[in-house]
Design an enzyme around this catalytic site. Structure first.
Site: not given
Ligand code: NAD
Ligand code: DAU
Length: 339
Positions: A59, A125-126, A157, A217, A252
């Site tokens: 962790d 993140t944005d 964040k 998005r 979306n």
């Molecule tokens: P994810 O939820 O898929 O993965 C997160 C990972 O972090 C998992 O493997 C989890 O086990 C690990 N984790 C969580 N808590 C932990 C802890 N306390 N110690 C060690 N490991 C831990 O997330 P993701 O979508 O891959 O996002 C990764 C990073 O990118 C995040 O910081 C998120 O804020 C950022 N980000 C994500 C997106 C997106 O669209 N998914 C966009 C921009 C930025």
């Molecule tokens: O912009 C970067 C971010 O994008 C990251 O920092 C986050 O970790 C990542 O989860 C993501 O956040 P969003 O909230 O934009 O992603 P999500 O996939 O949860 O949702 C995308 C859009 O779709 C949002 O407007 C909510 C909508 N949505 C989402 C879910 C899960 C739905 O309409 N139905 C759904 O069931």
């Protein structure tokens, strides 16, 4: 070089590990991950036997454990992906988001101060910029756009980003931060929009669109995000923030309709459900800085990336079926049951 990648058993972190092991044959990667619900060791199976890879279950909030790892590995670079990442879960229960995303970040940076490091990179993140109105398509997030968060997730964040910059100014820690738009691609946990809609459509389940589905998005294929972080590590300026996004804004509802079309499923599966609380309307990144300074440009067009992604979920049903048939069912029922 030894690189510690935190959160590498999650979506973007695992894609980053695959990318880096391929691109940098002289580097070693140590993945530090506590394997929360979002971490999946099976994702890392293809690299587990690679002599340049080590997995450590830990962790990021565990200070003695993190210090011990630094003593063992003498890492040159830390890339911090580890986070609680789902907005809906943060609305349901903020606390763990503050713990992991803020305190965990501070523990990692304290370790960097104590043992010395060439670079600490924070994957942000944005969402830290809040949202933009739908009727102002001329507006974009720039690196100097004020931080203005909406959800407990984005606030945690943003707090981490402020802390990272404070460690740079106060202690001279060599940091960089990237703020990326929404990623999509292989290994994304099926609680997020695109994989959730693919998984539900393949099972002929309702496709739960929040509100009217008009929220926008800015989608980026995950490998393009990985390439951008790699470039920042190599050529980025310490103390700087880089926005990452591909000028690929979509509503979306249009994404969900596209998934129905590609999978040959009827749009009648689409179900409009109660909107997310505090739902951000539009995200849109201006990536001029990373383009001009580091030469980054997205390489995968959405029309290609979404096909690759859908095909990956078709080819890897075991990966996501194991998730949706497990503990995730309770989450789904709680989140969508009475929506
Ligand atoms: P994810 O939820 O898929 O993965 C997160 C990972 O972090 C998992 O493997 C989890 O086990 C690990 N984790 C969580 N808590 C932990 C802890 N306390 N110690 C060690 N490991 C831990 O997330 P993701 O979508 O891959 O996002 C990764 C990073 O990118 C995040 O910081 C998120 O804020 C950022 N980000 C994500 C997106 C997106 O669209 N998914 C966009 C921009 C930025
Ligand atoms: O912009 C970067 C971010 O994008 C990251 O920092 C986050 O970790 C990542 O989860 C993501 O956040 P969003 O909230 O934009 O992603 P999500 O996939 O949860 O949702 C995308 C859009 O779709 C949002 O407007 C909510 C909508 N949505 C989402 C879910 C899960 C739905 O309409 N139905 C759904 O069931």
């Amino acid at each position: 070089m030894t690189i510690i990648v935190t959160g590498g058993a999650g979506f973007i972190g695992s894609n980053f590990i695959f990318y880096m092991l391929k691109q940098h044959p002289d580097d070693r990667i140590v993945c530090l991950d506590s394997l929360t619900y979002a971490g999946n060791l099976s994702t890392l199976a293809p690299v587990m036997d690679n002599p340049r890879f080590r997995f450590v279950k830990l962790d990021i909030c565990d200070r003695p454990g993190v210090y011990q790892l630094f003593e063992e590995e003498h890492p040159d670079v830390i890339v911090n992906f580890a986070a609680e990442s789902h907005v809906d879960r943060s609305i349901d229960n903020p606390e763990i988001f503050l713990q992991t995303n803020i305190i965990g970040t501070s523990v990692l940076m304290d370790a960097c101060r104590k043992y010395g490091i060439q670079r600490y990179h924070q994957v942000s993140t944005d969402e830290v910029y809040g949202d933009l109105p739908l009727d102002r398509p001329d507006l974009f997030f720039h690196e100097d756009t004020p931080i203005h968060t909406s959800s407990p997730y984005s606030t945690s964040k943003a707090s981490a980003d402020l802390l990272v910059m404070a460690y740079h100014r106060t202690y001279g820690l060599p940091v960089t931060i990237s703020r990326c738009s929404n990623n999509y691609g292989p290994y994304q946990f099926p609680e997020k929009l695109i994989p959730l809609m693919i998984a539900n459509a393949l099972s002929d389940k309702p496709l739960p669109v929040y509100g009217e589905g008009l929220n926008v998005r800015d989608w980026l294929y995950v490998e393009d995000h990985c390439k951008a972080i790699d470039l920042i590590l190599q050529k980025g300026t310490v103390g700087e923030v880089y926005n990452i996004g591909g000028h690929n804004e979509m509503k979306n509802i249009d994404i969900v309709k596209l998934i129905c079309e590609y999978l040959g499923k009827p749009e009648s599966l689409i179900t409009h459900v109660t909107d997310r609380k505090g739902h951000d309307m539009r995200y849109a990144i201006d990536p001029t800085k990373i383009h001009n300074e580091l030469g980054w440009l997205p390489e995968t067009m959405f029309k290609d990336g979404i096909r690759l992604t859908i095909q990956w979920y078709l080819d890897n049903k075991d990966w996501w079926e194991n998730i949706v048939n497990g503990e995730y069912r309770n989450y789904y029922e709680k989140m969508y049951g009475n929506r």
